[in-house]
Design a protein around this motif. Structure first.
Motif, PDB file in Angstrom:
ATOM      1  N   UNK A 204       0.810  -1.225   0.000  1.00  0.00           N
ATOM      2  CA  UNK A 204       0.000   0.000   0.000  1.00  0.00           C
ATOM      3  C   UNK A 204       0.842   1.274   0.000  1.00  0.00           C
ATOM      4  N   UNK A 205       0.585   2.120  -0.984  1.00  0.00           N
ATOM      5  CA  UNK A 205       1.299   3.379  -1.098  1.00  0.00           C
ATOM      6  C   UNK A 205       2.716   3.254  -1.616  1.00  0.00           C
ATOM      7  N   UNK A 206       3.161   2.030  -1.851  1.00  0.00           N
ATOM      8  CA  UNK A 206       4.535   1.777  -2.301  1.00  0.00           C
ATOM      9  C   UNK A 206       4.563   0.714  -3.392  1.00  0.00           C
ATOM     10  N   UNK A 207       3.580   0.747  -4.260  1.00  0.00           N
ATOM     11  CA  UNK A 207       3.438  -0.341  -5.232  1.00  0.00           C
ATOM     12  C   UNK A 207       4.370  -0.220  -6.436  1.00  0.00           C
ATOM     13  N   UNK A 208       4.938   0.971  -6.664  1.00  0.00           N
ATOM     14  CA  UNK A 208       5.816   1.129  -7.817  1.00  0.00           C
ATOM     15  C   UNK A 208       7.193   0.530  -7.548  1.00  0.00           C
ATOM     16  N   UNK A 209       7.684  -0.239  -8.505  1.00  0.00           N
ATOM     17  CA  UNK A 209       9.012  -0.831  -8.423  1.00  0.00           C
ATOM     18  C   UNK A 209       9.845  -0.168  -9.518  1.00  0.00           C
TER      19      UNK A 209
ATOM     20  N   UNK B 161      16.080   6.730 -10.671  1.00  0.00           N
ATOM     21  CA  UNK B 161      15.059   5.700 -10.500  1.00  0.00           C
ATOM     22  C   UNK B 161      14.537   5.384 -11.894  1.00  0.00           C
ATOM     23  N   UNK B 162      14.036   4.190 -12.049  1.00  0.00           N
ATOM     24  CA  UNK B 162      13.505   3.799 -13.349  1.00  0.00           C
ATOM     25  C   UNK B 162      12.298   4.690 -13.670  1.00  0.00           C
TER      26      UNK B 162
ATOM     27  N   UNK C  38      -0.860   1.965   7.479  1.00  0.00           N
ATOM     28  CA  UNK C  38      -1.594   3.132   7.954  1.00  0.00           C
ATOM     29  C   UNK C  38      -1.761   4.223   6.898  1.00  0.00           C
ATOM     30  N   UNK C  39      -1.241   4.007   5.696  1.00  0.00           N
ATOM     31  CA  UNK C  39      -1.499   4.921   4.594  1.00  0.00           C
ATOM     32  C   UNK C  39      -0.373   5.830   4.147  1.00  0.00           C
ATOM     33  N   UNK C  40       0.846   5.650   4.668  1.00  0.00           N
ATOM     34  CA  UNK C  40       1.964   6.470   4.218  1.00  0.00           C
ATOM     35  C   UNK C  40       2.281   6.143   2.763  1.00  0.00           C
ATOM     36  N   UNK C  41       2.492   7.166   1.972  1.00  0.00           N
ATOM     37  CA  UNK C  41       2.785   6.981   0.550  1.00  0.00           C
ATOM     38  C   UNK C  41       4.273   7.165   0.291  1.00  0.00           C
ATOM     39  N   UNK C  42       4.774   6.477  -0.736  1.00  0.00           N
ATOM     40  CA  UNK C  42       6.176   6.641  -1.118  1.00  0.00           C
ATOM     41  C   UNK C  42       6.371   7.980  -1.814  1.00  0.00           C
ATOM     42  N   UNK C  43       7.583   8.459  -1.790  1.00  0.00           N
ATOM     43  CA  UNK C  43       7.930   9.697  -2.478  1.00  0.00           C
ATOM     44  C   UNK C  43       8.259   9.352  -3.923  1.00  0.00           C
ATOM     45  N   UNK C  44       7.636  10.036  -4.821  1.00  0.00           N
ATOM     46  CA  UNK C  44       7.882   9.826  -6.254  1.00  0.00           C
ATOM     47  C   UNK C  44       9.025  10.742  -6.674  1.00  0.00           C
ATOM     48  N   UNK C  45      10.093  10.160  -7.169  1.00  0.00           N
ATOM     49  CA  UNK C  45      11.255  10.929  -7.592  1.00  0.00           C
ATOM     50  C   UNK C  45      11.050  11.460  -9.007  1.00  0.00           C
ATOM     51  N   UNK C  46      11.359  12.735  -9.193  1.00  0.00           N
ATOM     52  CA  UNK C  46      11.263  13.358 -10.512  1.00  0.00           C
ATOM     53  C   UNK C  46      12.573  13.085 -11.258  1.00  0.00           C
ATOM     54  N   UNK C  47      12.487  12.302 -12.301  1.00  0.00           N
ATOM     55  CA  UNK C  47      13.690  11.923 -13.059  1.00  0.00           C
ATOM     56  C   UNK C  47      13.867  12.751 -14.337  1.00  0.00           C
ATOM     57  N   UNK C  48      13.087  13.815 -14.478  1.00  0.00           N
ATOM     58  CA  UNK C  48      13.130  14.615 -15.706  1.00  0.00           C
ATOM     59  C   UNK C  48      14.542  15.104 -16.018  1.00  0.00           C
ATOM     60  N   UNK C  49      15.197  15.725 -15.034  1.00  0.00           N
ATOM     61  CA  UNK C  49      16.542  16.273 -15.258  1.00  0.00           C
ATOM     62  C   UNK C  49      17.540  15.150 -15.564  1.00  0.00           C
TER      63      UNK C  49
END
Length: 182
Positions: free
Chosen positions: A23-28, A69-70, A139-150
């Motif tokens: 939950x909240x961390x489903x991206x690999x 990150x991918x 309890x619902x904490x979400x992962x931080x999404x890293x911006x890989x644009x640069x």
């Protein structure tokens, strides 16, 4: 999510249960280390050749941050078949493999908590060391999404990455298993 999979998978094998979601961390968004080293080299080489716009005489800023990150993440649930297959079909043919059942995260977490209360060896079940983290997921904490644009602007390899799939997951599972001495 770098250390979560090996610890989670080792503990799940011991528990004989694997969570169907994170939950909240489903991206690999893993990147193989050899590919990652190429990306770092590309960024370093590109950064040297790009002048600093704040100071034309300078070729580097005091601090630059590149997220690695991918950019095409997979979903945890899409990797479950590879994880359960490899967990059930042991690398060592002398080992009797026990099937791992996929269950809801809340049920898996409850089993992990019970395991920790029973003084299960933390080396045998390393996910018990991360109980507070898994509790925050529950309890619902979400992962931080890293911006890989640069980073993607600086690295052709990063721009061309494919999502984590069965092939990469199988390689990592075998490496993690060898690293643990299983």
């Amino acid at each position: 999510m770098a250390l979560i999979p090996p610890q989670l998978i080792s503990s799940s094998k011991l528990l004989q249960f694997l969570p169907n979601e994170l939950p909240g961390h489903s991206e690999v968004a893993f990147i193989p280390v050899d590919t990652l080293s190429n990306i770092i080299c590309e960024i370093l080489e590109a950064d040297i050749s790009v002048p600093n716009t704040q100071d034309p005489a300078s070729t580097s800023a005091p601090t630059k941050i590149f997220h690695l990150a991918n950019p095409v993440p997979s979903n945890w649930s899409s990797l479950l078949p590879a994880i359960t297959d490899l967990s059930t079909n042991s690398i060592d043919s002398t080992e009797i493999a026990k099937p791992v059942e996929v269950i809801p995260f809340a049920d898996w977490f409850a089993k992990l908590e019970t395991s920790a209360k029973q003084d299960v060896d933390a080396e045998a079940s390393p996910a018990t060391k991360l109980l507070p983290f898994y509790q925050s997921m529950r309890d619902g904490t979400k992962e931080i999404k890293l911006d890989t644009t640069k980073s993607m602007q600086m690295s052709e390899t990063l721009r061309g990455l494919k999502p984590v799939g069965k092939e990469w997951m199988e390689i990592w599972l075998k490496q993690w298993k060898r690293g643990r001495g299983d």
